[in-house]
Design an enzyme around this catalytic site. Sequence first.
Site, PDB file in Angstrom:
ATOM      1  N   GLU A 241       5.353  -3.854  11.993  1.00 28.87           N
ATOM      2  CA  GLU A 241       4.138  -2.851  11.905  1.00 28.87           C
ATOM      3  C   GLU A 241       3.052  -3.611  10.968  1.00 28.87           C
ATOM      4  O   GLU A 241       3.322  -3.717  10.056  1.00 28.87           O
ATOM      5  CB  GLU A 241       4.519  -1.625  11.286  1.00 28.87           C
ATOM      6  CG  GLU A 241       5.613  -0.751  11.831  1.00 28.87           C
ATOM      7  CD  GLU A 241       5.275  -0.116  13.277  1.00 28.87           C
ATOM      8  OE1 GLU A 241       3.956  -0.119  13.696  1.00 28.87           O
ATOM      9  OE2 GLU A 241       6.063   0.488  14.038  1.00 28.87           O
TER      10      GLU A 241
ATOM     11  N   ARG B 287      -5.355   1.385   4.262  1.00 27.08           N
ATOM     12  CA  ARG B 287      -4.329   1.779   5.187  1.00 27.08           C
ATOM     13  C   ARG B 287      -4.471   1.127   6.521  1.00 27.08           C
ATOM     14  O   ARG B 287      -5.621   0.994   7.003  1.00 27.08           O
ATOM     15  CB  ARG B 287      -4.407   3.436   5.479  1.00 27.08           C
ATOM     16  CG  ARG B 287      -4.327   4.137   4.019  1.00 27.08           C
ATOM     17  CD  ARG B 287      -4.721   5.489   4.370  1.00 27.08           C
ATOM     18  NE  ARG B 287      -4.296   6.137   5.279  1.00 27.08           N
ATOM     19  CZ  ARG B 287      -4.906   6.647   6.436  1.00 27.08           C
ATOM     20  NH1 ARG B 287      -6.220   6.430   6.303  1.00 27.08           N
ATOM     21  NH2 ARG B 287      -4.320   7.293   7.443  1.00 27.08           N
ATOM     22  N   CYS B 288      -3.257   0.870   7.047  1.00 20.04           N
ATOM     23  CA  CYS B 288      -3.238   0.188   8.392  1.00 20.04           C
ATOM     24  C   CYS B 288      -4.008   1.007   9.335  1.00 20.04           C
ATOM     25  O   CYS B 288      -4.650   0.687  10.490  1.00 20.04           O
ATOM     26  CB  CYS B 288      -1.993  -0.211   8.983  1.00 20.04           C
ATOM     27  SG  CYS B 288      -0.825   1.372   8.915  1.00 20.04           S
TER      28      CYS B 288
ATOM     29  N   ASN C  83       0.645  -1.287  -0.129  1.00 19.34           N
ATOM     30  CA  ASN C  83       0.088   0.278   0.118  1.00 19.34           C
ATOM     31  C   ASN C  83       0.742   1.160  -0.057  1.00 19.34           C
ATOM     32  O   ASN C  83      -0.004   2.346  -0.406  1.00 19.34           O
ATOM     33  CB  ASN C  83      -0.979   0.222   1.263  1.00 19.34           C
ATOM     34  CG  ASN C  83      -0.192  -0.240   2.540  1.00 19.34           C
ATOM     35  OD1 ASN C  83       0.775  -0.329   2.690  1.00 19.34           O
ATOM     36  ND2 ASN C  83      -1.221   0.389   3.406  1.00 19.34           N
TER      37      ASN C  83
ATOM     38  N   ASP D 168      10.642 -17.481   3.862  1.00 22.26           N
ATOM     39  CA  ASP D 168      11.236 -18.377   4.986  1.00 22.26           C
ATOM     40  C   ASP D 168      12.706 -18.321   4.527  1.00 22.26           C
ATOM     41  O   ASP D 168      13.617 -18.314   5.682  1.00 22.26           O
ATOM     42  CB  ASP D 168      10.777 -19.650   4.990  1.00 22.26           C
ATOM     43  CG  ASP D 168       9.524 -19.664   5.341  1.00 22.26           C
ATOM     44  OD1 ASP D 168       8.799 -18.759   5.944  1.00 22.26           O
ATOM     45  OD2 ASP D 168       8.718 -21.036   5.668  1.00 22.26           O
TER      46      ASP D 168
HETATM   47  P1  NAP Z   1       1.288  -9.206   3.812  1.00 24.65           P
HETATM   48  O1  NAP Z   1       0.416 -10.135   2.667  1.00 24.65           O
HETATM   49  O2  NAP Z   1       1.380  -9.410   5.021  1.00 24.65           O
HETATM   50  O3  NAP Z   1       2.849  -8.779   2.855  1.00 24.65           O
HETATM   51  C1  NAP Z   1       3.467  -7.904   3.210  1.00 24.65           C
HETATM   52  C2  NAP Z   1       5.113  -8.170   2.838  1.00 24.65           C
HETATM   53  O4  NAP Z   1       5.111  -9.522   3.226  1.00 24.65           O
HETATM   54  C3  NAP Z   1       5.257  -8.387   1.130  1.00 24.65           C
HETATM   55  O5  NAP Z   1       6.280  -8.052   0.896  1.00 24.65           O
HETATM   56  C4  NAP Z   1       4.817 -10.032   1.003  1.00 24.65           C
HETATM   57  O6  NAP Z   1       5.436 -10.436  -0.027  1.00 24.65           O
HETATM   58  C5  NAP Z   1       5.916 -10.453   2.232  1.00 24.65           C
HETATM   59  N1  NAP Z   1       5.327 -11.702   2.542  1.00 24.65           N
HETATM   60  C6  NAP Z   1       4.506 -12.500   2.425  1.00 24.65           C
HETATM   61  N2  NAP Z   1       4.559 -13.603   2.961  1.00 24.65           N
HETATM   62  C7  NAP Z   1       5.726 -13.774   3.550  1.00 24.65           C
HETATM   63  C8  NAP Z   1       6.345 -14.839   4.164  1.00 24.65           C
HETATM   64  N3  NAP Z   1       6.064 -15.856   4.778  1.00 24.65           N
HETATM   65  N4  NAP Z   1       7.700 -14.341   4.602  1.00 24.65           N
HETATM   66  C9  NAP Z   1       8.402 -13.253   4.200  1.00 24.65           C
HETATM   67  N5  NAP Z   1       7.443 -12.218   3.900  1.00 24.65           N
HETATM   68  C10 NAP Z   1       6.238 -12.504   3.325  1.00 24.65           C
HETATM   69  O7  NAP Z   1       0.702  -7.373   3.761  1.00 24.65           O
HETATM   70  P2  NAP Z   1      -0.127  -6.618   2.276  1.00 24.65           P
HETATM   71  O8  NAP Z   1      -1.170  -7.352   1.929  1.00 24.65           O
HETATM   72  O9  NAP Z   1       1.028  -6.433   1.486  1.00 24.65           O
HETATM   73  O10 NAP Z   1      -0.539  -5.330   3.308  1.00 24.65           O
HETATM   74  C11 NAP Z   1      -1.593  -5.187   3.918  1.00 24.65           C
HETATM   75  C12 NAP Z   1      -1.485  -5.640   5.281  1.00 24.65           C
HETATM   76  O11 NAP Z   1      -0.420  -4.797   5.844  1.00 24.65           O
HETATM   77  C13 NAP Z   1      -2.617  -4.959   6.280  1.00 24.65           C
HETATM   78  O12 NAP Z   1      -2.967  -5.966   7.388  1.00 24.65           O
HETATM   79  C14 NAP Z   1      -2.288  -3.877   6.708  1.00 24.65           C
HETATM   80  O13 NAP Z   1      -2.942  -3.103   7.915  1.00 24.65           O
HETATM   81  C15 NAP Z   1      -0.464  -4.208   6.948  1.00 24.65           C
HETATM   82  N6  NAP Z   1       0.042  -2.818   7.166  1.00 24.65           N
HETATM   83  C16 NAP Z   1       0.564  -2.178   8.339  1.00 24.65           C
HETATM   84  C17 NAP Z   1       1.116  -1.176   8.413  1.00 24.65           C
HETATM   85  C18 NAP Z   1       1.578  -0.647   9.717  1.00 24.65           C
HETATM   86  O14 NAP Z   1       2.356   0.308   9.522  1.00 24.65           O
HETATM   87  N7  NAP Z   1       1.171  -0.966  10.813  1.00 24.65           N
HETATM   88  C19 NAP Z   1       1.488  -0.370   7.263  1.00 24.65           C
HETATM   89  C20 NAP Z   1       0.983  -0.866   5.940  1.00 24.65           C
HETATM   90  C21 NAP Z   1       0.258  -2.045   5.697  1.00 24.65           C
HETATM   91  P3  NAP Z   1       4.375 -10.724  -1.335  1.00 24.65           P
HETATM   92  O15 NAP Z   1       3.993  -9.423  -1.805  1.00 24.65           O
HETATM   93  O16 NAP Z   1       5.202 -11.635  -2.481  1.00 24.65           O
HETATM   94  O17 NAP Z   1       3.283 -11.654  -0.690  1.00 24.65           O
HETATM   95  O1  G3H Z   2      -0.975   1.788   6.002  1.00 22.91           O
HETATM   96  C1  G3H Z   2      -0.116   1.900   6.826  1.00 22.91           C
HETATM   97  C2  G3H Z   2       0.623   3.041   6.932  1.00 22.91           C
HETATM   98  O2  G3H Z   2       1.568   3.070   7.868  1.00 22.91           O
HETATM   99  C3  G3H Z   2      -0.265   4.188   7.187  1.00 22.91           C
HETATM  100  O3  G3H Z   2       0.275   5.375   6.995  1.00 22.91           O
HETATM  101  O4  G3H Z   2      -1.608   6.968   8.091  1.00 22.91           O
HETATM  102  O5  G3H Z   2       0.339   8.101   6.492  1.00 22.91           O
HETATM  103  O6  G3H Z   2      -1.740   6.599   5.832  1.00 22.91           O
HETATM  104  P1  G3H Z   2      -0.751   6.721   6.872  1.00 22.91           P
END
Ligand code: NAP
Ligand code: G3H
Length: 483
Positions: free
Chosen positions: A259, A292-293, A163, A224
Site C-alpha cells: 500500500e 495521509r496516503c 503516519n 534488505d
Molecule cells: P517510507 O519511508 O517508505 O517508510 C515506510 C517503512 O519502510 C518504514 O518502516 C521504514 O523504516 C521502512 N523502510 C525504509 N526503507 C526500507 C528498506 N530499504 N527496506 C525495508 N523497509 C524500509 O514511508 P513513510 O515516510 O513512513 O510514510 C509515508 C509514505 O507512505 C507516503 O508516501 C504515503 O503515501 C505512504 N503511505 C501509504 C499508505 C497506503 O495505505 N497506501 C498508507 C500510509 C502511508 P524507517 O522508518 O526505519 O525508515
Molecule cells: O495514510 C494512509 C492511510 O491508509 C489512510 O487512512 O484514509 O483512514 O486516513 P485514512
Amino acid sequence: MTTTSVETFSQKNVLLNGEWRENENGNRITLASPSNGKEIGSVPALTEKEVNEAVEAANTAQKEWAKTALHERKQLLFRWADNLVENKEVIGSMIMQEVAKKKSSAIDEVVRTADFIRHTAEEGLRLTGDLLTGDSYNGGPASKTAQVSRVPLGVVLAISPFNYPLNLSASKIAPALMTGNGVVFKPATQGSLSGIMMIEALEQAGLPEGLVNITTGRGSEIGDVLVTHKGIDQISFTGGSETGVSMSQKAGMVPLVLELGGKDPAIVLEDADLDKAAKEITGGAFSYSGQRCTAIKRVLVKEEAADELVAKLKEKVEALAVGQPEDDADITPLINEKSADNVESMIEEALDQGAELISGNERQGNLLAPTLLDKVTTDSRVAWEEPFGPVLPIIRVKGEEEAIQIANESEYGLQASVFTQDINAAHRIADQLEVGSVQLNGKTSRGPDHFPFLGVKNSGLGVQGVRYSLLSLSREKVKVLNE
Ligand code: NAP
Ligand code: G3H
C-alpha cells in the site's frame, strides 16, 4: 496491561524470541518529538544477527500456532483489543508525541485499531474451505473430489509507516495471527515507541513466546536483510512508492501486499453542491496536515465553478486551527524538517510558475500553515508529486474529459473523489478513473476498514481490508480424493 508513563523519556526494548531485550551491541536510536525537538525515547538498532533470530523465532513458534483452534486465536485478539482500549490515553499520548498527530485523532487511532482487531477475529472465524466434485474432462472418469482449505503462509514480515503507527501495523499483524502465521514486525523508526507499546498490549494478552518479534532499526540498514531473508514467506508493506517498488524488486517470489503513495484528485463539476464539496475537500486534504496516503492532493474543478469553490475553500481552510498536537490543533508540525522543506519548495516552485496564493505559505519550524494554491498549471511539481503536507493545488479544467486525462496521467492510482449532483456523470467519470476506489460526493479515505483498500499503478499491489487481508495472508491448500 501495565501502563507506561510517556511524560518522561521512554527507553523501550524489543520483543525477541519471547523476551523483552536490549540489543547485544547497545546501539540505540534516540527519537525526538517532531513538534519541539524534545527527546522522547529510544529503541534498539538491531544487528543482522538479531534480525535473523527474530525470523527464526517466528518460524518455530508459527508451527505450533498453526495448530491452535480459531476460537483460541480469536480470544487472544479480543484480549489484545481490550488492552489497547484500556490504555488508549497513554498509547494515544505516545502517538501524539512521536508523530505529532493531534491528541483526539491519536486516541481515535487506538480505538479504531481495537475495532479492526475485533472485526478481523470475528471474520477469521468465517473463512471456510470448499469441496469440489470432479467433472469429466477428455472423457475421463468424474471420480475426483477436491477438499480446499485455507492454510497460513508461514512468517509474515509487517513493515509499517510513521503516519498510523498502530493502525497500519495491527492491520497486518491481526490478520496474520488470525490465519495462523508468525510475525516479524518492523515499525517505522519514528513510530516505533508507539508500535512497541501496541505489542506490549499483545504480549500481556497472552501472546505465545516467539510468535511476534519486533525488529527496530533504520529501514535503510536492516530493510534488505529482512526483505531478502529466506525465512520470510510474505511481505505486507505500507509506505512510500519508492521504498515499495524497490522492495518488490528484491523480494523475488515472495508474495507482497503493497500500500503505497497517492495523488488523489477531487474532481468538481459545475452542478456540484459546492458547500459540501468544500467541506469534504478541506477535511480530505488537511486532516493530519495532509500526511495521509488518501489525502486529497489536487482539485480538478470546472472553470464555471472554480471562483465559487475557491472562495468557499478559502473560508474553510482559514478556519483550521494551526498549532500543537496537545492543543488538538488541526494542522500540526510535519514529521521532520526534510518533509517541511520539500512541501515549502513545492509551494515556492508553483508560485514561481504562476500559481495564485489564496492562503497559507507561512512556516515556523516544521509547522506549515495550510496552503491553498489556485490556477496551478500542469508543469508544476505540486500537480504531480505527493507533498505529504498541508498544501492543496487547484487546477482549473475545461471539461470532464480534461479532468479525467489529468487524473489518469498520474503515476499513482489510489483513490479519487467526484463531486456532482448528476448521478450519471458521477458513474461515467468514476468508470474511467484508473484508481482503486472512487468516492462519489465524499472525501477520499480508507475506511470503513472492512472495505477493500487498494491502489493501482505506483499506489500498490494487492488488497487490504478485514476480509481481504485475511485472504492475502493465507492460501489455498488442496487435497484431492481419488476413488
Ligand atoms: P517510507 O519511508 O517508505 O517508510 C515506510 C517503512 O519502510 C518504514 O518502516 C521504514 O523504516 C521502512 N523502510 C525504509 N526503507 C526500507 C528498506 N530499504 N527496506 C525495508 N523497509 C524500509 O514511508 P513513510 O515516510 O513512513 O510514510 C509515508 C509514505 O507512505 C507516503 O508516501 C504515503 O503515501 C505512504 N503511505 C501509504 C499508505 C497506503 O495505505 N497506501 C498508507 C500510509 C502511508 P524507517 O522508518 O526505519 O525508515
Ligand atoms: O495514510 C494512509 C492511510 O491508509 C489512510 O487512512 O484514509 O483512514 O486516513 P485514512
